[in-house]
Design a protein around this motif. Sequence first.
Motif, PDB file in Angstrom:
ATOM      1  N   ARG A  34       0.836  -1.206   0.000  1.00  0.00           N
ATOM      2  CA  ARG A  34       0.000   0.000   0.000  1.00  0.00           C
ATOM      3  C   ARG A  34       0.874   1.260   0.000  1.00  0.00           C
ATOM      4  NH1 ARG A  34      -4.710   1.088   4.336  1.00  0.00           N
ATOM      5  NH2 ARG A  34      -3.042   0.568   5.779  1.00  0.00           N
ATOM      6  N   ARG A  35       2.002   1.188   0.707  1.00  0.00           N
ATOM      7  CA  ARG A  35       2.887   2.338   0.785  1.00  0.00           C
ATOM      8  C   ARG A  35       3.500   2.636  -0.605  1.00  0.00           C
ATOM      9  NH1 ARG A  35       7.793   3.719   1.556  1.00  0.00           N
ATOM     10  NH2 ARG A  35       8.588   1.604   1.380  1.00  0.00           N
ATOM     11  N   ILE A  36       3.857   1.561  -1.322  1.00  0.00           N
ATOM     12  CA  ILE A  36       4.500   1.742  -2.629  1.00  0.00           C
ATOM     13  C   ILE A  36       3.521   2.229  -3.693  1.00  0.00           C
ATOM     14  CG2 ILE A  36       5.769   0.564  -4.482  1.00  0.00           C
ATOM     15  CD1 ILE A  36       6.530  -1.596  -2.445  1.00  0.00           C
ATOM     16  N   LEU A  37       2.292   1.715  -3.630  1.00  0.00           N
ATOM     17  CA  LEU A  37       1.335   1.965  -4.720  1.00  0.00           C
ATOM     18  C   LEU A  37       0.940   3.434  -4.809  1.00  0.00           C
ATOM     19  CD1 LEU A  37      -1.231  -0.983  -4.590  1.00  0.00           C
ATOM     20  CD2 LEU A  37       0.639  -0.636  -6.200  1.00  0.00           C
ATOM     21  N   PRO A  38       0.827   3.959  -6.038  1.00  0.00           N
ATOM     22  CA  PRO A  38       0.281   5.300  -6.218  1.00  0.00           C
ATOM     23  C   PRO A  38      -1.154   5.356  -5.689  1.00  0.00           C
ATOM     24  CG  PRO A  38       1.180   4.439  -8.281  1.00  0.00           C
ATOM     25  CD  PRO A  38       1.198   3.322  -7.305  1.00  0.00           C
ATOM     26  N   ALA A  39      -1.588   6.538  -5.280  1.00  0.00           N
ATOM     27  CA  ALA A  39      -2.880   6.676  -4.603  1.00  0.00           C
ATOM     28  C   ALA A  39      -4.060   6.335  -5.509  1.00  0.00           C
ATOM     29  CB  ALA A  39      -3.028   8.093  -4.058  1.00  0.00           C
ATOM     30  N   ASP A  40      -3.901   6.507  -6.823  1.00  0.00           N
ATOM     31  CA  ASP A  40      -5.062   6.315  -7.704  1.00  0.00           C
ATOM     32  C   ASP A  40      -5.261   4.858  -8.125  1.00  0.00           C
ATOM     33  OD1 ASP A  40      -2.772   6.183  -9.200  1.00  0.00           O
ATOM     34  OD2 ASP A  40      -3.736   6.964 -11.018  1.00  0.00           O
ATOM     35  N   ILE A  41      -4.520   3.943  -7.511  1.00  0.00           N
ATOM     36  CA  ILE A  41      -4.648   2.535  -7.909  1.00  0.00           C
ATOM     37  C   ILE A  41      -5.832   1.890  -7.195  1.00  0.00           C
ATOM     38  CG2 ILE A  41      -3.575   0.252  -7.627  1.00  0.00           C
ATOM     39  CD1 ILE A  41      -2.334   1.725  -9.882  1.00  0.00           C
ATOM     40  N   GLU A  42      -6.642   1.223  -7.990  1.00  0.00           N
ATOM     41  CA  GLU A  42      -7.779   0.513  -7.405  1.00  0.00           C
ATOM     42  C   GLU A  42      -7.574  -0.981  -7.661  1.00  0.00           C
ATOM     43  OE1 GLU A  42     -12.434  -0.348  -8.369  1.00  0.00           O
ATOM     44  OE2 GLU A  42     -11.264   0.955  -9.681  1.00  0.00           O
ATOM     45  N   ILE A  43      -7.543  -1.766  -6.574  1.00  0.00           N
ATOM     46  CA  ILE A  43      -7.351  -3.215  -6.731  1.00  0.00           C
ATOM     47  C   ILE A  43      -8.696  -3.820  -7.137  1.00  0.00           C
ATOM     48  CG2 ILE A  43      -6.786  -5.385  -5.549  1.00  0.00           C
ATOM     49  CD1 ILE A  43      -4.344  -3.616  -5.872  1.00  0.00           C
ATOM     50  N   CYS A  44      -8.773  -4.361  -8.353  1.00  0.00           N
ATOM     51  CA  CYS A  44     -10.078  -4.911  -8.742  1.00  0.00           C
ATOM     52  C   CYS A  44     -10.034  -6.410  -8.963  1.00  0.00           C
ATOM     53  CB  CYS A  44     -10.650  -4.169  -9.928  1.00  0.00           C
ATOM     54  SG  CYS A  44      -9.487  -3.836 -11.206  1.00  0.00           S
TER      55      CYS A  44
END
Lengths: 323, 365
Positions: free
Chosen positions: A49-59
């Motif tokens: 979660r720390r690495i991922l850009p904020a606009d990523i949505e896990i689908c």
Amino acid sequence: MKAYLGIDVGSVSTNIAVQNGAGEIIAGLYLRTQGRPVETIQAGLKETRRILPADIEICGVGTTGSGRYLAGVIVGADVIKNEITAHAVAASYYVPDVKTVLEIGGQDSKMIIIRDGIVTDFAMNTVCAAGTGSFLDQQASRLGIPITQFGTLALQSANAVRIAGRCTVFAESDMIHKQQMGHSLKDIVNGLCEALVRNYLNNVGKGKELLAPVIFQGGVAANAGIKAAFERALNLEIVVTPHHDIIGAIGAALLAKEELDIIKKTTVFKGFSITDLAYRTGSFECDGCPNACEIAEIYEEERVIGRWGARCPKWDIVEDNNE
Amino acid sequence: MRKVSFPHMGESYRAFKMLLTDLGNEVVLPPRPSRRTLNLGVQHSPEFACFPLKIVMGNYLEVIDKGANLLVTSGGVGPCRAGLYAELHKKTLRELGHPVDIIVFEPPRLHPINFIRNVNRLNPARLSIKAIIECIKRGWRKLQALDNLEKISHIIRPEELHRGTTTRMYKKVLEWVDSAYTTNEIIEAEAAAVDEMNKIPRDHERLILNLGMVGEIYVLLEPASNLEIEEVLGNLGVRVERSMFLTGWTRDNTWKETTEGMTVKDAAHPYLPELIGGHGRDSIGHTILYAKRNFDGIVQLAPFTCIPEIVARTILNKVSHDYSIPVLTFFLDEQTGKAGMVTRLEAFVDLMRMKKMQAAKLKPA
């Protein structure tokens, strides 16, 4: 942006991959399981979660590896798949016409034969540790060489000494014998690489037809000495794909995407917030019959979310409630 | 007081119990092999003996504990060490201080006198030959009913709508056959059981895979020894056809219908013209017959260190290649962790399914 999460919980390492719709790996983690899969999964997701850009949505989420069911109930997985299929899927993704997949992990090794894009045969070693990464690890630390330099050292050797590869006991006594006779470390290390490859090809390969393209993946694929030994033994070019150490997790992510495309449902992923929940595992012996099954259970906060180990449906209640 | 018992092998104990009781014996029922059986068996068996010897040893110790002092078992033909096991069991059990006797049945066709002598020893009721034959016939009929129900459970399980229904129903109807006594009662109970099994809600749309199961007889027939592999496969959507049932009834029927009278021996002949003991040749022959019937895959079950099956396994590589049928082998031992087996089975099912779907795509309907 849409992305898919794959988690591979193996005996030695826990790997996490997040792949976006275009197939790029936007997060990849290789963690040591250290016998604590639950904590490792939570720590891994926190880091992801720390690495991922904020606009990523896990689908979509897929889990694989020997801890796939455990990981599946913790995170809420759309697909829970065995590691052989996951590895095959990821290999075909990187090299679409792949025919042979060699995989050596920490505590198991596999060989997958693919023809026309489908798996036609596979083998997984069962009784033997001599063909896996743990043994290399152990020998590296005995010789005081960091495992990361093991391969490079082997490549410097022009003359591999012969080490017995059939069993770790034979291998280790052979290595000690050769070392005391004065052979150089690099030749011994190279000999060990050849022994491991020989053992793998005999034990896992057992008469399979190995055709190019050959992909080599799993944690041990980082070892250039083993790769070179494979090339010498098979007389074929060996391809090590990018992200070879987290390939199982990538396969799980690909399978999750495929599954959700087919069933047209939204993900059951519980979200990264699960990293803050308290998980507790426990076990007990069922006294219902002389089988005395060892039942393992996992609690999320105070609720049982999974139970394993029963040889009868007596303890299946949990799954029924969830359905 | 003489008490008779025998090894547990699937559901067959229900028929043996009836037969031995009819002949006037007091019977001690063998319990289903459990962890306790394994612990006892492993503790008192030679380390390098195969799994069936150890389970049966454990089973014997359990029935001896319940008072059994006469054990009935079968011998063996050909070079497989199972033929020696009865003697080894007897010796070990006596060394452990249990004054037991073992009656070993050799195949009656080859050893008729042994057969008659053994039957006499197990006939304290002093029934006439005619009455004995009657009893054997009824026992045989019950055994057929039990095998038939098991076979039906293999067909229905992969299609069941609600997981577990088939297993629960199967366990229930087994009791009906169990309590039937006369031949008519057995036939009626079997018919009612089949009806009841057929009522299980099924999904006929599901893509079902057909899998042939070959290997050594004990690990094939005793689910407790093979980690209930048939149930695991059924739950994965696989219809299992096992090559071996105690009655052989199914096998005869299969031959007639589908393989034009070709026998297992004939089928195996090009690959293995010799009897190598145990069921090695059968494993090869059955694999070929299943391949000819377009089965999707084969699972071979063998006890760890079983020489006939090791030989068969090596030959099956070639059969698998020649007939393009995937084969997965499991060597079973005292390991009870199921995870490794489940992983391989899941991957094997994926493999068979992909292969079947690709074939369907290439061949337009």
